[in-house]
Design an enzyme around this catalytic site. Structure first.
Site, PDB file in Angstrom:
ATOM      1  N   ASP A  72       0.819  -1.213   0.000  1.00 57.90           N
ATOM      2  CA  ASP A  72       0.000   0.000   0.000  1.00 57.90           C
ATOM      3  C   ASP A  72       0.852   1.261   0.000  1.00 57.90           C
ATOM      4  O   ASP A  72       0.320   2.368  -0.088  1.00 57.90           O
ATOM      5  CB  ASP A  72      -0.960   0.000   1.204  1.00 57.90           C
ATOM      6  CG  ASP A  72      -2.286  -0.643   0.848  1.00 57.90           C
ATOM      7  OD1 ASP A  72      -2.506  -0.933  -0.345  1.00 57.90           O
ATOM      8  OD2 ASP A  72      -3.105  -0.870   1.756  1.00 57.90           O
ATOM      9  N   ASP A  87     -10.139  -7.402  11.072  1.00 56.05           N
ATOM     10  CA  ASP A  87      -9.974  -8.847  11.273  1.00 56.05           C
ATOM     11  C   ASP A  87     -11.074  -9.408  12.173  1.00 56.05           C
ATOM     12  O   ASP A  87     -11.744 -10.383  11.804  1.00 56.05           O
ATOM     13  CB  ASP A  87      -8.571  -9.165  11.843  1.00 56.05           C
ATOM     14  CG  ASP A  87      -8.159  -8.237  12.972  1.00 56.05           C
ATOM     15  OD1 ASP A  87      -8.901  -7.286  13.278  1.00 56.05           O
ATOM     16  OD2 ASP A  87      -7.093  -8.470  13.568  1.00 56.05           O
TER      17      ASP A  87
END
Ligand code: UPG
Ligand code: MN
Length: 580
Positions: free
Chosen positions: A136, A462
Site C-alpha cells: 500500500d 480482522d
C-alpha cells in the site's frame, strides 16, 4: 504384529485442560462478587453517592468476570499430526499466501523480504503455492527488495530444504552466528559461509536503496512505473517476480507484487481494501481454495505451518468445524518481564484456548488460513448448483470481470474439487485482468467489504470479518504447533504500545455498534451465546477504563468527604467502640 493403518489415525485431536481448580477459584470469586453486590444493594439507602458509585462499578466488574469465567471454562489442548498427513496423501490443495505491507519506513523492506523468504521456503509442494505481496506504500524500494530477495531465494530455499533448516527467515537464522555450527560437515560449513555472504550483500543492497533518494534509484525498465507516482495517487501496479512455469514441486513458488490503484477521492479501506484486492487478483491468477494471510512483520517460524493447517482442513469430519484456522500471534525479542503486556501471553494462554473450546478463536488478522469459499460469503453446508448460479448474480455481487466470474463460480459450485481447484497457468498470462480487478472502482456497487471478503467499517477489520464468518455458523480452529508457527514484531516502547492498543480498543468497540455486532449475530444468526460473550469481553475493553478509573478515584473521594465506600469490618467497629 498387525500392520499399521495410518489412514485411520486422526490428523488432529482436541483435548481439554483439566482446569478444575482454577474453575473452582473463579466460581468462588464470582460468589464473593455477588455477595458484595447483595450487601451493597441492601444497604444502599443508608449510604451516600460513594456507595452507589461503588455498586455501579462492582456490578460492571461482576459482569466482566462472568464473561471471563465463561470464556476460560473449556480450554483446549489442540494437537495436529503432519506426519500422518504426509503418510496419507501426497496430493495437496493449493494455498495462496498474502503478505501486506503499507509503509516502507515503519515496516522496513528488509523485514518484509524475510517474511516472504520464510514463507516461500515452507515444507509444501512449491507448485501449489503462490505468494502475493500487497504494497500500500507503492514503494520502489519494497519492489526492488523483493526482486533482489527472489534472486537470493534461489539459493536460500534449496539450502533450507537440503539441510532441513528449521528457522527459514534469514535474519533470525544468521543473527548472532558469525561462523557455521562447528559440529557440522565441511560441505555444510562452506555452503553456510557462502549463503551468509550472499545474505549480507542482499542486506547491503536494500539498505543502500532505502537511504538513497527515490529519484536516484534506477527507474529505468522494470522500475519505470514507480517514477512520478505518489503512494496515495497511482494506478495499479502488478509485477510477477517469480513464476514456477514448469509446475515443479521442488522449485520455487510464484511470487507476485501488487500495489492496488489509489486515488485521493476514493476511500481505500486500509488493510481490508488491500486484502480484497489480493483475493481478486489471486482469484484470477491462481485461485487456490485456501488463503494464508500474514502481516509483513510476522515470519513463518515453523516450516511445517501449512501442513499443520491442512491437518484441520483435510482432517475435519465436517467442514463446519473448520471455517478458518488461526495460529496465535507470538512475538520475538520481547522485553524482559513484558512491561507493557504486549506479548499478549495471558490472552493466548487462557482466553485464546478458552474460546478455542467454544466456537473457535477470533480471526486475528495475521497467521490465519481461510477457505476461499467462506471469504466469498458461503455458509456451512450451503449447496450451490450450476443452475442456481446466474452469471448476472455473480457480476452484480462480485464485480464485472469475465475471468473473475469463472473463477468464483468454480470456487462456489457444489462438489468443486479442492485438490483440482488451482489455476496451473502462468500468473503472468492474466496480468491485464489482474490490473482490472485491482482498480479502485471495481468494487463500486458490488458486495465486497459489505457481505463478502474482508469487511469495511472498522480499523480491526480482522475481528469484524471473523465475527461475520462465525455468525454464519462456521467454527474456527486454534492451531498451536511447536515451535510456534509465526513470530512477529511487537512495539518495544510504551507510547507505541499505547497507540496500538488505543486503535485496537476503539476498533473493537466500533464493531459492537455495527450491523454485524455479536449480539445481532446471536439473536438473528448462528453465533453461539458464549461466543457472543467472548466477543463482548474484548469489545468492551475500551469501556472498562471508565469504571476502573472511577473505582480508583473513590478512596480519594472518600478521604476528602470523610466518608467510606468499603464495608466496615469487625475490627473497625471494635476500634470505634473502644475510642468512644
Ligand atoms: O492501509 C493499510 C494499513 C495497514 N496495512 C497492513 O495491515 C497490517 C496490519 O497493520 P498494522 O498497522 O501493523 O496493525 P497491527 O496493530 O500491528 O496489526 C494487528 O491488528 C490489525 C487490526 O486489527 C490486524 O489487521 C493485523 O493483522 C494485526 O496483526 C500490516 O501488515 C500493514 O502493512 C495495509 O496493508 N494497508
Ligand atoms: Mn503490525
Amino acid at each position: 504384529m498387525a500392520p499399521k493403518a495410518p489412514s485411520s489415525l486422526p490428523l488432529y485431536e482436541i483435548n481439554y485442560r483439566k482446569n478444575y481448580i482454577s474453575r473452582g477459584i473463579e466460581l468462588f470469586i464470582l460468589f464473593l462478587l455477588f455477595s458484595l453486590l447483595a450487601y451493597r444493594f441492601l444497604t444502599l439507602k443508608y449510604h451516600g453517592l460513594q456507595w452507589l458509585l461503588a455498586l455501579i462499578c462492582e456490578s460492571w466488574f461482576t459482569f466482566i468476570w462472568i464473561l471471563t469465567v465463561s470464556a476460560k471454562w473449556n480450554q483446549v489442548e489442540p494437537k495436529t499430526y503432519p506426519p500422518r498427513l504426509l503418510e496419507r496423501t501426497c496430493n495437496f490443495p493449493a494455498v495462496d499466501i498474502f503478505v501486506t505491507t503499507a509503509d516502507p519506513v515503519l515496516e522496513p523492506p528488509l523485514i518484509t523480504i524475510n517474511t516472504v523468504l520464510s514463507l516461500l521456503a515452507v515444507d509444501y509442494p512449491a507448485n501449489k503455492l503462490a505468494c502475493y505481496v500487497s504494497d500500500d506504500g507503492a514503494s520502489i524500494v519494497t519492489y526492488y527488495s523483493l526482486v533482489e530477495a527472489s534472486k537470493f531465494a534461489k539459493l536460500w530455499i534449496p539450502f533450507c530444504k537440503k539441510y532441513n533448516i528449521s528457522l527459514r527467515a534469514p535474519f533470525r537464522y544468521f543473527s548472532g552466528n558469525s561462523s557455521p555450527p562447528q559440529d557440522s560437515s565441511q560441505e555444510f560449513q562452506q555452503v553456510w559461509i557462502r549463503i551468509k555472504d550472499e545474505y549480507k550483500q542482499l542486506c547491503k543492497k536494500i539498505e543502500d536503496a532505502s537511504t538513497q533518494e527515490p529519484e536516484t534509484c534506477d527507474v529505468a525498465g522494470d522500475f519505470a512505473v514507480f517514477s512520478n507516482i505518489q503512494p496515495k495517487n497511482h494506478p495499479t501496479i502488478i509485477k510477477v517476480i517469480l513464476e514456477n512455469k514448469e509446475g515443479v514441486a521442488d522449485g520455487l513458488p510464484h511470487l507476485v507484487y501488487i500495489s492496488r490503484e489509489k486515488r485521493p477521492k476514493h476511500p481505500h479501506q486500509f488493510k481490508a481494501g488491500a486484502m480484497n484486492v489480493l483475493t481478486r487478483v489471486s482469484g484470477v491468477m491462481t485461485n487456490a481454495p485456501f488463503m494464508l494471510n500474514v502481516d509483513c512483520d510476522m515470519y513463518a517460524n515453523n516450516p511445517q505451518v501449512i501442513l499443520h493447517a491442512m491437518c484441520y482442513f483435510l482432517g475435519a469430519k465436517d467442514e463446519i468445524d473448520c471455517g478458518f484456522v488461526q495460529f496465535p500471534q507470538f512475538f520475538y525479542d520481547g522485553l524482559k518481564e513484558d512491561p507493557y503486556g504486549n506479548q499478549l501471553k495471558v490472552l493466548h494462554e487462557y482466553f485464546g484456548r478458552g474460546i478455542g473450546g467454544i466456537q473457535g478463536p477470533f480471526y486475528q488478522g495475521s497467521g490465519c488460513f481461510h477457505r476461499r469459499k467462506v471469504i466469498y460469503g458461503l455458509s456451512p453446508h450451503e449447496k450451490i448448483t450450476a443452475g442456481g448460479l446466474k452469471d448476472e448474480y455473480i457480476k452484480k455481487t462480485y464485480g464485472k470481470s469475465e475471468k473473475l466470474s469463472t473463477s468464483i463460480a468454480k470456487t462456489l459450485l457444489e462438489g468443486s474439487n479442492i485438490i483440482e481447484q488451482f489455476n496451473s497457468d502462468s500468473p503472468s498470462s492474466f496480468i491485464d485482468i489482474a490490473h482490472q480487478v485491482g482498480s479502485c472502482g471495481f468494487e463500486y456497487g458490488t458486495a465486497w467489504g459489505q457481505k463478502l471478503g474482508w469487511l469495511y467499517g472498522s480499523v480491526t477489520e480482522d475481528v469484524l470479518t471473523g465475527l461475520f464468518i462465525q455468525s454464519r455458523g462456521w467454527k474456527s480452529a486454534y492451531c498451536l504447533p511447536d515451535p510456534a508457527a509465526f513470530l512477529g514484531c511487537a512495539p518495544t516502547a510504551g507510547p507505541a504500545t499505547m497507540i496500538q492498543q488505543k486503535r485496537w480498543a476503539t476498533g473493537l468497540f466500533e464493531v459492537l455498534f455495527n450491523s454485524k455486532s455479536p449480539i445481532i449475530g446471536t439473536l438473528f444468526g448462528k453465533l453461539q451465546l458464549r461466543q457472543c460473550m467472548a466477543y463482548l469481553y474484548v469489545q468492551l475493553w475500551a469501556l472498562r477504563s471508565i469504571f476502573e478509573v472511577c473505582y480508583a478515584i473513590l478512596p480519594a473521594y472518600c478521604l476528602i468527604t470523610n466518608s467510606y465506600f468499603l464495608p466496615k469490618g469487625k475490627y473497625d467497629q471494635k476500634f470505634k467502640t473502644t475510642q468512644s
